[in-house]
Scaffold this motif. Structure first.
Motif, PDB file in Angstrom:
ATOM      1  N   MET A  49      55.234  63.193  54.523  1.00  0.00           N
ATOM      2  CA  MET A  49      56.591  63.333  55.060  1.00  0.00           C
ATOM      3  C   MET A  49      57.662  62.865  54.076  1.00  0.00           C
ATOM      4  SD  MET A  49      56.331  64.796  57.950  1.00  0.00           S
ATOM      5  CE  MET A  49      58.042  64.600  58.448  1.00  0.00           C
ATOM      6  N   GLY A  50      57.253  62.365  52.913  1.00  0.00           N
ATOM      7  CA  GLY A  50      58.221  61.931  51.914  1.00  0.00           C
ATOM      8  C   GLY A  50      58.785  60.555  52.171  1.00  0.00           C
ATOM      9  N   PRO A  65      55.866  72.124  46.894  1.00  0.00           N
ATOM     10  CA  PRO A  65      55.516  70.782  46.438  1.00  0.00           C
ATOM     11  C   PRO A  65      56.384  69.723  47.123  1.00  0.00           C
ATOM     12  CG  PRO A  65      56.788  71.923  44.756  1.00  0.00           C
ATOM     13  CD  PRO A  65      56.479  72.932  45.819  1.00  0.00           C
ATOM     14  N   VAL A  66      55.754  68.602  47.488  1.00  0.00           N
ATOM     15  CA  VAL A  66      56.478  67.497  48.101  1.00  0.00           C
ATOM     16  C   VAL A  66      56.978  66.584  46.993  1.00  0.00           C
ATOM     17  CG1 VAL A  66      56.274  65.455  49.578  1.00  0.00           C
ATOM     18  CG2 VAL A  66      55.143  67.596  50.228  1.00  0.00           C
ATOM     19  N   THR A  67      58.295  66.400  46.941  1.00  0.00           N
ATOM     20  CA  THR A  67      58.897  65.514  45.948  1.00  0.00           C
ATOM     21  C   THR A  67      59.839  64.554  46.664  1.00  0.00           C
ATOM     22  OG1 THR A  67      60.820  66.923  45.521  1.00  0.00           O
ATOM     23  CG2 THR A  67      58.816  67.376  44.244  1.00  0.00           C
ATOM     24  N   GLU A  70      63.380  66.680  47.326  1.00  0.00           N
ATOM     25  CA  GLU A  70      63.481  67.971  48.012  1.00  0.00           C
ATOM     26  C   GLU A  70      62.842  67.866  49.394  1.00  0.00           C
ATOM     27  OE1 GLU A  70      64.204  71.324  49.473  1.00  0.00           O
ATOM     28  OE2 GLU A  70      64.979  70.960  47.454  1.00  0.00           O
ATOM     29  N   GLY A  71      63.616  68.124  50.437  1.00  0.00           N
ATOM     30  CA  GLY A  71      63.095  67.964  51.795  1.00  0.00           C
ATOM     31  C   GLY A  71      63.170  69.206  52.652  1.00  0.00           C
ATOM     32  N   SER A  72      63.424  70.371  52.038  1.00  0.00           N
ATOM     33  CA  SER A  72      63.584  71.585  52.838  1.00  0.00           C
ATOM     34  C   SER A  72      62.307  71.977  53.577  1.00  0.00           C
ATOM     35  CB  SER A  72      64.043  72.744  51.943  1.00  0.00           C
ATOM     36  OG  SER A  72      63.081  73.024  50.947  1.00  0.00           O
ATOM     37  N   TYR A  73      61.149  71.562  53.042  1.00  0.00           N
ATOM     38  CA  TYR A  73      59.877  71.906  53.688  1.00  0.00           C
ATOM     39  C   TYR A  73      59.779  71.285  55.084  1.00  0.00           C
ATOM     40  CZ  TYR A  73      58.134  67.200  52.553  1.00  0.00           C
ATOM     41  OH  TYR A  73      57.955  65.845  52.473  1.00  0.00           O
ATOM     42  N   HIS A 146      60.443  75.160  66.628  1.00  0.00           N
ATOM     43  CA  HIS A 146      59.412  76.129  66.246  1.00  0.00           C
ATOM     44  C   HIS A 146      58.746  75.777  64.907  1.00  0.00           C
ATOM     45  CE1 HIS A 146      60.554  78.871  69.515  1.00  0.00           C
ATOM     46  NE2 HIS A 146      61.814  78.612  69.195  1.00  0.00           N
ATOM     47  N   PRO A 147      58.154  74.589  64.778  1.00  0.00           N
ATOM     48  CA  PRO A 147      57.490  74.224  63.522  1.00  0.00           C
ATOM     49  C   PRO A 147      56.209  75.026  63.346  1.00  0.00           C
ATOM     50  CG  PRO A 147      56.977  72.605  65.193  1.00  0.00           C
ATOM     51  CD  PRO A 147      57.991  73.532  65.813  1.00  0.00           C
ATOM     52  N   THR A 148      55.845  75.272  62.098  1.00  0.00           N
ATOM     53  CA  THR A 148      54.562  75.928  61.824  1.00  0.00           C
ATOM     54  C   THR A 148      53.482  74.909  61.453  1.00  0.00           C
ATOM     55  OG1 THR A 148      55.311  76.323  59.555  1.00  0.00           O
ATOM     56  CG2 THR A 148      55.563  78.123  61.108  1.00  0.00           C
ATOM     57  N   LEU A 149      53.908  73.672  61.180  1.00  0.00           N
ATOM     58  CA  LEU A 149      52.956  72.585  60.929  1.00  0.00           C
ATOM     59  C   LEU A 149      53.340  71.408  61.811  1.00  0.00           C
ATOM     60  CD1 LEU A 149      50.666  71.128  59.436  1.00  0.00           C
ATOM     61  CD2 LEU A 149      52.303  70.598  57.599  1.00  0.00           C
ATOM     62  N   LEU A 150      52.444  71.007  62.698  1.00  0.00           N
ATOM     63  CA  LEU A 150      52.671  69.877  63.585  1.00  0.00           C
ATOM     64  C   LEU A 150      51.852  68.699  63.069  1.00  0.00           C
ATOM     65  CD1 LEU A 150      54.154  69.136  66.219  1.00  0.00           C
ATOM     66  CD2 LEU A 150      52.085  69.811  67.465  1.00  0.00           C
TER      67      LEU A 150
END
Length: 289
Positions: A49-50, A65-67, A70-73, A146-150
């Motif tokens: 979750m960063g 990539p998780v950095t 960058e939190g758009s994911y 509507h998340p695609t990853l819970l």
């Protein structure tokens, strides 16, 4: 395709460390992240979750990539924590008004639907809510965009059996969409016995295994027999041993090898995830009863 990939993850806290963790979460399935308390489950999730920056390794979520910058994911993640992460002095409606604008796909009608399903009064202050009500509110917020990853961190801890069953049914409905994925962290493995497709097992900050649940339960085996069968060579083939006055109970990693070793002198049983976690967490230590 994998919804989540963790490669060589490392984080040192001095008295605890994640060591070179690598695993993946297949898209469209429920993956259980299991391990005893202190195994590193929450640290892994906070890294995804960063909220925690790793010292080694890399993570990608839905191909991004998780950095630390960058939190758009996170637009595509529904996050549910066992801790209350909301402002206690606000009502649920006020808290929702703060959270909702951050999500491009926020669905007010869907949020209201979950609030009504869970019988949650919007004007009730969060500090006056029970643990179960706070968890239901977290779920409503997490699913309303509507998340695609819970990602769920110990979501059923402290909940009554009725709502635990309702939650598992809700997850089963959510995963019917093959684009949706669930990472379910818990030490209450009976929930995962019902719903998980894959299992990733952490112990003391290290990966024990990451595989399909059926493969894990097919390979591991509970061995029950007379204590006379235990010698130094046999003990080395066992993950953990529990001895009683009438014999022993142990876990073996390889059912075929165990059958060849013991023959018809023992009883071999299919383990539960809880039994695998219990014996592995013992680290090969013998428990006398």
């Amino acid at each position: 395709m994998n919804a989540l990939e963790v490669k060589g993850l490392g984080k040192n806290y001095g008295n605890f460390a994640l060591r070179n963790l690598s695993f993946s979460v297949p898209q469209g399935y429920i993956t259980g992240l299991i391990g005893p308390n202190g195994a590193g489950k929450s640290t892994v999730i906070k890294t995804i979750m960063g909220m925690v920056l790793p010292e080694k390794g890399r993570i990608s979520v839905l191909g991004q990539p998780v950095t630390g910058s960058e939190g758009s994911y996170k637009q595509h993640i529904g996050y549910i924590s066992d801790e209350n992460i909301y402002y206690e002095y606000l009502t649920m409606e006020q808290m929702k008004r703060i959270v909702a604008p951050f999500y491009e796909r926020w669905d007010e009608a869907l949020f209201t639907q979950y609030m009504e399903l869970f019988e949650l009064p919007k004007r009730k202050k969060i500090k006056d809510c029970s643990k179960g009500m706070k968890m239901k509110f977290s779920i409503a917020l997490a699913l309303a965009h509507h998340p695609t990853l819970l990602i769920m961190d110990e979501p059923t801890a402290g909940l009554d059996p009725v709502f635990r069953r309702e939650l598992l049914d809700l997850l089963a409905e959510y995963i019917l969409d093959e684009n949706n994925t669930i990472l379910f962290s818990t030490h209450l493995t009976t929930d995962l016995d019902r719903v998980a497709d894959y299992v990733t097992f952490l112990n003391r900050g290290e990966l024990v295994f990451s595989d399909s649940k059926d493969e894990v339960l097919e390979h591991y085996v509970i061995v029950k027999g007379s204590g006379e069968l235990l010698d130094a060579d046999v003990r080395r083939e066992l993950v953990g041993v529990r001895e009683t006055a009438v014999g022993f109970e142990a876990l073996a990693k390889d059912r075929v090898k165990a059958r060849a070793l013991f023959g018809d002198n023992v009883l071999l049983e299919r383990p539960t995830l809880e039994e695998i976690m219990y014996f592995t967490a013992k680290g090969g230590k013998v428990t006398h009863v």
